[in-house]
Scaffold this motif. Structure first.
Motif, PDB file in Angstrom:
ATOM      1  N   GLN A  50       0.830  -1.202   0.000  1.00  0.00           N
ATOM      2  CA  GLN A  50       0.000   0.000   0.000  1.00  0.00           C
ATOM      3  C   GLN A  50       0.868   1.256   0.000  1.00  0.00           C
ATOM      4  O   GLN A  50       0.602   2.213  -0.731  1.00  0.00           O
ATOM      5  CB  GLN A  50      -0.923   0.004   1.213  1.00  0.00           C
ATOM      6  N   LEU A  51       1.915   1.275   0.818  1.00  0.00           N
ATOM      7  CA  LEU A  51       2.806   2.430   0.869  1.00  0.00           C
ATOM      8  C   LEU A  51       3.538   2.616  -0.449  1.00  0.00           C
ATOM      9  O   LEU A  51       3.703   3.735  -0.926  1.00  0.00           O
ATOM     10  CB  LEU A  51       3.807   2.277   2.029  1.00  0.00           C
ATOM     11  N   TYR A  52       3.973   1.511  -1.046  1.00  0.00           N
ATOM     12  CA  TYR A  52       4.674   1.592  -2.336  1.00  0.00           C
ATOM     13  C   TYR A  52       3.757   2.181  -3.400  1.00  0.00           C
ATOM     14  O   TYR A  52       4.153   3.052  -4.157  1.00  0.00           O
ATOM     15  CB  TYR A  52       5.157   0.212  -2.758  1.00  0.00           C
ATOM     16  N   PHE A  55       3.212   5.993  -2.814  1.00  0.00           N
ATOM     17  CA  PHE A  55       4.333   6.863  -3.113  1.00  0.00           C
ATOM     18  C   PHE A  55       4.801   6.749  -4.556  1.00  0.00           C
ATOM     19  O   PHE A  55       5.476   7.651  -5.060  1.00  0.00           O
ATOM     20  CB  PHE A  55       5.501   6.602  -2.164  1.00  0.00           C
TER      21      PHE A  55
END
Length: 58
Positions: A50-52, A55
Motif C-alpha cells: 500500500q505504501l509503495y 508513493f
C-alpha cells in the motif's frame, strides 16, 4: 585454454544445480520445504504494498 576452463565451470555448475534440486526434492518427500522463514507478516507485506503504491503515484 579459456574455452576449456569455461567448459569445466559450466559442468561444475550443472552438477551443483542437479545436486541442489535432488536435495530439495528429497526434502519435499520428507515434508520439508526449502528456503528461510518469511521476514514479514502478511499484514506487514500488505502495508508495504500500500505504501509503495501510494508513493509511486507521486
Amino acid at each position: 585454454m579459456f574455452r576449456m576452463l569455461s567448459l569445466l565451470a559450466r559442468l561444475r555448475r550443472e552438477l551443483i544445480v542437479g545436486n541442489t534440486n535432488d536435495g530439495l526434492a528429497s526434502a519435499r518427500t520428507r515434508g520439508r520445504s526449502g528456503g528461510g522463514r518469511p521476514k514479514r507478516t502478511p499484514y506487514q507485506a500488505k502495508l508495504a504494498h500500500q505504501l509503495y503504491d501510494a508513493f509511486s503515484a507521486v
